[in-house]
Write an enzyme that holds these catalytic residues in place. Structure first.
Site, PDB file in Angstrom:
ATOM      1  N   GLY A  70      35.813  15.802 -21.972  1.00 59.75           N
ATOM      2  CA  GLY A  70      36.077  16.900 -22.894  1.00 59.75           C
ATOM      3  C   GLY A  70      34.878  17.831 -22.924  1.00 59.75           C
ATOM      4  O   GLY A  70      33.778  17.464 -22.483  1.00 59.75           O
ATOM      5  N   GLN A 124      29.308  23.907 -26.908  1.00 60.44           N
ATOM      6  CA  GLN A 124      28.462  23.172 -25.952  1.00 60.44           C
ATOM      7  C   GLN A 124      28.040  24.042 -24.772  1.00 60.44           C
ATOM      8  O   GLN A 124      27.124  23.685 -24.032  1.00 60.44           O
ATOM      9  CB  GLN A 124      29.199  21.925 -25.436  1.00 60.44           C
ATOM     10  CG  GLN A 124      29.456  20.881 -26.524  1.00 60.44           C
ATOM     11  CD  GLN A 124      30.144  19.654 -25.977  1.00 60.44           C
ATOM     12  OE1 GLN A 124      31.372  19.659 -25.816  1.00 60.44           O
ATOM     13  NE2 GLN A 124      29.385  18.629 -25.664  1.00 60.44           N
ATOM     14  N   CYS A 175      28.130  11.900 -25.644  1.00 59.38           N
ATOM     15  CA  CYS A 175      28.319  13.349 -25.797  1.00 59.38           C
ATOM     16  C   CYS A 175      27.507  14.049 -24.712  1.00 59.38           C
ATOM     17  O   CYS A 175      26.343  13.717 -24.498  1.00 59.38           O
ATOM     18  CB  CYS A 175      27.827  13.787 -27.182  1.00 59.38           C
ATOM     19  SG  CYS A 175      28.016  15.560 -27.488  1.00 59.38           S
ATOM     20  N   LEU A 176      28.119  15.018 -24.057  1.00 57.88           N
ATOM     21  CA  LEU A 176      27.412  15.746 -23.000  1.00 57.88           C
ATOM     22  C   LEU A 176      26.238  16.537 -23.567  1.00 57.88           C
ATOM     23  O   LEU A 176      25.340  16.926 -22.818  1.00 57.88           O
ATOM     24  CB  LEU A 176      28.384  16.671 -22.259  1.00 57.88           C
ATOM     25  CG  LEU A 176      29.522  15.958 -21.518  1.00 57.88           C
ATOM     26  CD1 LEU A 176      30.466  16.973 -20.877  1.00 57.88           C
ATOM     27  CD2 LEU A 176      28.991  14.995 -20.463  1.00 57.88           C
ATOM     28  N   HIS A 178      36.725  14.157 -31.238  1.00 55.30           N
ATOM     29  CA  HIS A 178      35.325  14.465 -30.912  1.00 55.30           C
ATOM     30  C   HIS A 178      35.170  15.967 -30.637  1.00 55.30           C
ATOM     31  O   HIS A 178      34.236  16.609 -31.125  1.00 55.30           O
ATOM     32  CB  HIS A 178      34.921  13.620 -29.695  1.00 55.30           C
ATOM     33  CG  HIS A 178      33.534  13.825 -29.183  1.00 55.30           C
ATOM     34  ND1 HIS A 178      32.570  12.842 -29.194  1.00 55.30           N
ATOM     35  CD2 HIS A 178      32.935  14.909 -28.601  1.00 55.30           C
ATOM     36  CE1 HIS A 178      31.450  13.306 -28.658  1.00 55.30           C
ATOM     37  NE2 HIS A 178      31.646  14.565 -28.276  1.00 55.30           N
ATOM     38  N   GLU A 179      36.119  16.523 -29.861  1.00 56.51           N
ATOM     39  CA  GLU A 179      36.020  17.960 -29.492  1.00 56.51           C
ATOM     40  C   GLU A 179      36.282  18.857 -30.699  1.00 56.51           C
ATOM     41  O   GLU A 179      35.607  19.885 -30.867  1.00 56.51           O
ATOM     42  CB  GLU A 179      36.998  18.288 -28.361  1.00 56.51           C
ATOM     43  CG  GLU A 179      36.782  17.503 -27.069  1.00 56.51           C
ATOM     44  CD  GLU A 179      35.352  17.477 -26.600  1.00 56.51           C
ATOM     45  OE1 GLU A 179      34.621  18.467 -26.799  1.00 56.51           O
ATOM     46  OE2 GLU A 179      34.929  16.445 -26.033  1.00 56.51           O
ATOM     47  N   HIS A 198      33.270  19.170 -32.682  1.00 58.58           N
ATOM     48  CA  HIS A 198      32.330  20.170 -32.129  1.00 58.58           C
ATOM     49  C   HIS A 198      32.677  21.571 -32.623  1.00 58.58           C
ATOM     50  O   HIS A 198      31.782  22.386 -32.878  1.00 58.58           O
ATOM     51  CB  HIS A 198      32.417  20.191 -30.594  1.00 58.58           C
ATOM     52  CG  HIS A 198      31.519  19.205 -29.903  1.00 58.58           C
ATOM     53  ND1 HIS A 198      30.144  19.188 -30.062  1.00 58.58           N
ATOM     54  CD2 HIS A 198      31.793  18.218 -29.005  1.00 58.58           C
ATOM     55  CE1 HIS A 198      29.625  18.225 -29.314  1.00 58.58           C
ATOM     56  NE2 HIS A 198      30.601  17.620 -28.658  1.00 58.58           N
TER      57      HIS A 198
HETATM   58  O1  K1U Z   1      32.347  16.645 -25.896  1.00 53.80           O
HETATM   59  C1  K1U Z   1      31.653  15.969 -25.141  1.00 53.80           C
HETATM   60  O2  K1U Z   1      30.460  15.858 -25.335  1.00 53.80           O
HETATM   61  C2  K1U Z   1      32.296  15.245 -24.018  1.00 53.80           C
HETATM   62  C3  K1U Z   1      32.386  13.742 -24.263  1.00 53.80           C
HETATM   63  C4  K1U Z   1      33.715  13.431 -24.894  1.00 53.80           C
HETATM   64  C5  K1U Z   1      33.941  12.040 -25.387  1.00 53.80           C
HETATM   65  C6  K1U Z   1      33.437  10.912 -24.786  1.00 53.80           C
HETATM   66  C7  K1U Z   1      33.699   9.648 -25.278  1.00 53.80           C
HETATM   67  C8  K1U Z   1      34.502   9.507 -26.351  1.00 53.80           C
HETATM   68  C9  K1U Z   1      35.004  10.611 -26.957  1.00 53.80           C
HETATM   69  C10 K1U Z   1      34.728  11.877 -26.459  1.00 53.80           C
HETATM   70  C11 K1U Z   1      32.262  13.057 -22.917  1.00 53.80           C
HETATM   71  O3  K1U Z   1      33.073  13.199 -22.070  1.00 53.80           O
HETATM   72  S1  K1U Z   1      30.864  12.130 -22.652  1.00 53.80           S
HETATM   73  C12 K1U Z   1      31.263  11.211 -21.171  1.00 53.80           C
HETATM   74  C13 K1U Z   1      31.828   9.921 -21.578  1.00 53.80           C
HETATM   75  O4  K1U Z   1      31.272   9.307 -22.471  1.00 53.80           O
HETATM   76  C14 K1U Z   1      33.034   9.333 -20.973  1.00 53.80           C
HETATM   77  C15 K1U Z   1      33.431   9.700 -19.721  1.00 53.80           C
HETATM   78  C16 K1U Z   1      34.582   9.121 -19.188  1.00 53.80           C
HETATM   79  C17 K1U Z   1      35.318   8.189 -19.918  1.00 53.80           C
HETATM   80  C18 K1U Z   1      34.886   7.833 -21.174  1.00 53.80           C
HETATM   81  C19 K1U Z   1      33.745   8.412 -21.713  1.00 53.80           C
HETATM   82 ZN    ZN Z   2      30.287  15.945 -27.528  1.00 50.79          ZN
END
Ligand code: K1U
Ligand code: ZN
Length: 185
Positions: A46, A51, A88-89, A130-131, A134
């Site tokens: 996401g 971001q 979170c990225l 989560h998004e 944000h």
């Molecule tokens: O918004 C963001 O920072 C993106 C975030 C979203 C997210 C991750 C985990 C749970 C809820 C929401 C990410 O994508 S971080 C990357 C990550 O943790 C992940 C990647 C692939 C599968 C699962 C998690």
């Molecule tokens: Zn995030």
């Protein structure tokens, strides 16, 4: 399309409320395309407009190869509870267990300007929550207990080693590795 820099914890834009989108323009669609490209390159599921330094109420999500564009998203139903680890990225290498609704229904506008309703469970439900957080200036660390949030922030400061920059660059796959021809011989 372009890869966008990602704003990291400490950047004021991550704490701001976004602005409702009134019209889906070509310029907004170009931003959406760049957000997808950046999300995939960063290996996320996401990405929300703040971001990448933008104030539009827009997020993109792709869980299990199903790309979704959410413009002005709203959670209209939430049910159940689940605790799972999140990252979170904008706070790379920091993780924490977050309680979220297990099931949500989200209403939004899609890339074509038409209304969409997404009924989701588990990781997709978590990712949309989560998004949407944000888009309202909230980060997953805000959901942690005081003790766990302090520990997460201390780890973040340690990893940053005094770096005060508000953005990070995403390196596309295959770029940045030093290729040594001798290794092929
Ligand atoms: O918004 C963001 O920072 C993106 C975030 C979203 C997210 C991750 C985990 C749970 C809820 C929401 C990410 O994508 S971080 C990357 C990550 O943790 C992940 C990647 C692939 C599968 C699962 C998690
Ligand atoms: Zn995030």
């Amino acid at each position: 399309m372009s890869l966008l820099d990602i704003y990291v914890l400490g950047a004021p834009i991550l704490r701001e409320e976004t602005k409702k989108v009134d019209e889906v323009t070509d310029e907004l669609r170009a931003l959406i395309d760049d957000m997808f490209e950046t999300m995939y390159a960063a290996k996320g599921i996401g990405l929300a407009a703040p971001q990448v330094g933008r104030t539009e109420r827009v997020t993109v999500v792709d869980v299990d190869g199903n790309p979704l564009v959410l413009i002005n998203p709203e959670i209209v139903l939430s049910e159940g509870k689940a605790r799972e680890e999140e990252g979170c990225l904008s706070i790379p290498d920091i993780y924490g267990d977050v309680d979220r609704a297990k099931h949500v229904v989200v209403r939004a506008i899609g890339r074509d300007g038409q209304p969409v309703e997404i009924d989701a469970d588990d990781l997709l439900a978590r990712c949309m929550q989560h998004e949407i957080d944000h888009l309202h200036g909230r980060l997953f660390i805000d959901h942690l207990s005081l003790v766990k949030r302090r520990a997460a922030l201390a780890k973040w400061e340690k990893l940053r080693k005094g770096d005060k920059s508000h953005t990070r660059k995403i390196v596309p796959e295959g770029v940045g590795r030093h290729h040594n021809r001798d290794e092929e011989l």
